[in-house]
Design a protein around this motif. Structure first.
Motif, PDB file in Angstrom:
ATOM      1  N   VAL A  48       0.119  11.555  49.871  1.00 16.64           N
ATOM      2  CA  VAL A  48      -0.221  10.690  51.000  1.00 16.64           C
ATOM      3  C   VAL A  48      -1.526   9.994  50.624  1.00 16.64           C
ATOM      4  N   MET A  49      -1.482   8.682  50.514  1.00 15.07           N
ATOM      5  CA  MET A  49      -2.661   7.934  50.084  1.00 15.07           C
ATOM      6  C   MET A  49      -2.975   6.867  51.131  1.00 15.07           C
ATOM      7  N   VAL A  50      -4.221   6.816  51.561  1.00 15.37           N
ATOM      8  CA  VAL A  50      -4.689   5.770  52.470  1.00 15.37           C
ATOM      9  C   VAL A  50      -5.600   4.878  51.649  1.00 15.37           C
ATOM     10  N   THR A  51      -5.259   3.604  51.563  1.00 18.46           N
ATOM     11  CA  THR A  51      -6.025   2.708  50.706  1.00 18.46           C
ATOM     12  C   THR A  51      -5.994   1.275  51.224  1.00 18.46           C
ATOM     13  N   HIS A  52      -7.013   0.522  50.844  1.00 27.29           N
ATOM     14  CA  HIS A  52      -7.046  -0.924  51.078  1.00 27.29           C
ATOM     15  C   HIS A  52      -6.739  -1.659  49.776  1.00 27.29           C
ATOM     16  N   ASP A  53      -6.569  -0.919  48.691  1.00 25.14           N
ATOM     17  CA  ASP A  53      -6.392  -1.480  47.348  1.00 25.14           C
ATOM     18  C   ASP A  53      -4.913  -1.732  47.051  1.00 25.14           C
ATOM     19  N   PRO A  54      -4.495  -2.982  46.928  1.00 23.13           N
ATOM     20  CA  PRO A  54      -3.090  -3.281  46.634  1.00 23.13           C
ATOM     21  C   PRO A  54      -2.621  -2.672  45.310  1.00 23.13           C
ATOM     22  N   HIS A  55      -3.514  -2.588  44.318  1.00 28.94           N
ATOM     23  CA  HIS A  55      -3.144  -1.971  43.033  1.00 28.94           C
ATOM     24  C   HIS A  55      -2.801  -0.499  43.228  1.00 28.94           C
ATOM     25  N   ALA A  56      -3.619   0.220  43.975  1.00 28.33           N
ATOM     26  CA  ALA A  56      -3.341   1.633  44.238  1.00 28.33           C
ATOM     27  C   ALA A  56      -2.050   1.772  45.035  1.00 28.33           C
ATOM     28  N   ALA A  57      -1.847   0.933  46.029  1.00 24.87           N
ATOM     29  CA  ALA A  57      -0.643   0.993  46.847  1.00 24.87           C
ATOM     30  C   ALA A  57       0.611   0.696  46.031  1.00 24.87           C
ATOM     31  N   SER A  58       0.471  -0.064  44.957  1.00 23.85           N
ATOM     32  CA  SER A  58       1.634  -0.417  44.142  1.00 23.85           C
ATOM     33  C   SER A  58       2.240   0.798  43.441  1.00 23.85           C
ATOM     34  N   TYR A  59       1.516   1.900  43.370  1.00 31.63           N
ATOM     35  CA  TYR A  59       2.040   3.134  42.766  1.00 31.63           C
ATOM     36  C   TYR A  59       2.989   3.871  43.715  1.00 31.63           C
TER      37      TYR A  59
END
Length: 81
Positions: A48-59
């Motif tokens: 479960v990852m909470v992020t504002h980073d589109p690169h991180a979300a792409s994983y």
């Protein structure tokens, strides 16, 4: 630190929530994302990852977005493999 990460698959419960990447200063953001990807793929761990980073979300295999305090429907990605 690297030894403790090597033990993660045996010690983590079926799901895991991590707060910040800066808790592992010996690793780049990409290295941490690759570790999380391996935990998910090789050891069937839910990340479960909470992020504002589109690169991180792409994983992620699936994402959820918050808009005006409302959780929007899940978006699933097709596997590229």
């Amino acid at each position: 630190m690297r030894a403790s990460l090597a033990r993660l698959p045996r010690t983590l419960p079926q799901s895991c929530a991590l707060r910040k990447q800066n808790r592992w200063p010996d690793y780049s953001a990409t290295e941490i994302l690759e570790i999380l990807k391996r935990l998910n793929e090789d050891f069937q761990k839910t990340i479960v990852m909470v992020t504002h980073d589109p690169h991180a979300a792409s994983y992620a295999h699936a994402t959820r977005h918050l808009e005006k305090g409302m959780l929007l429907p899940e978006v699933r990605r097709l596997s590229s493999e």
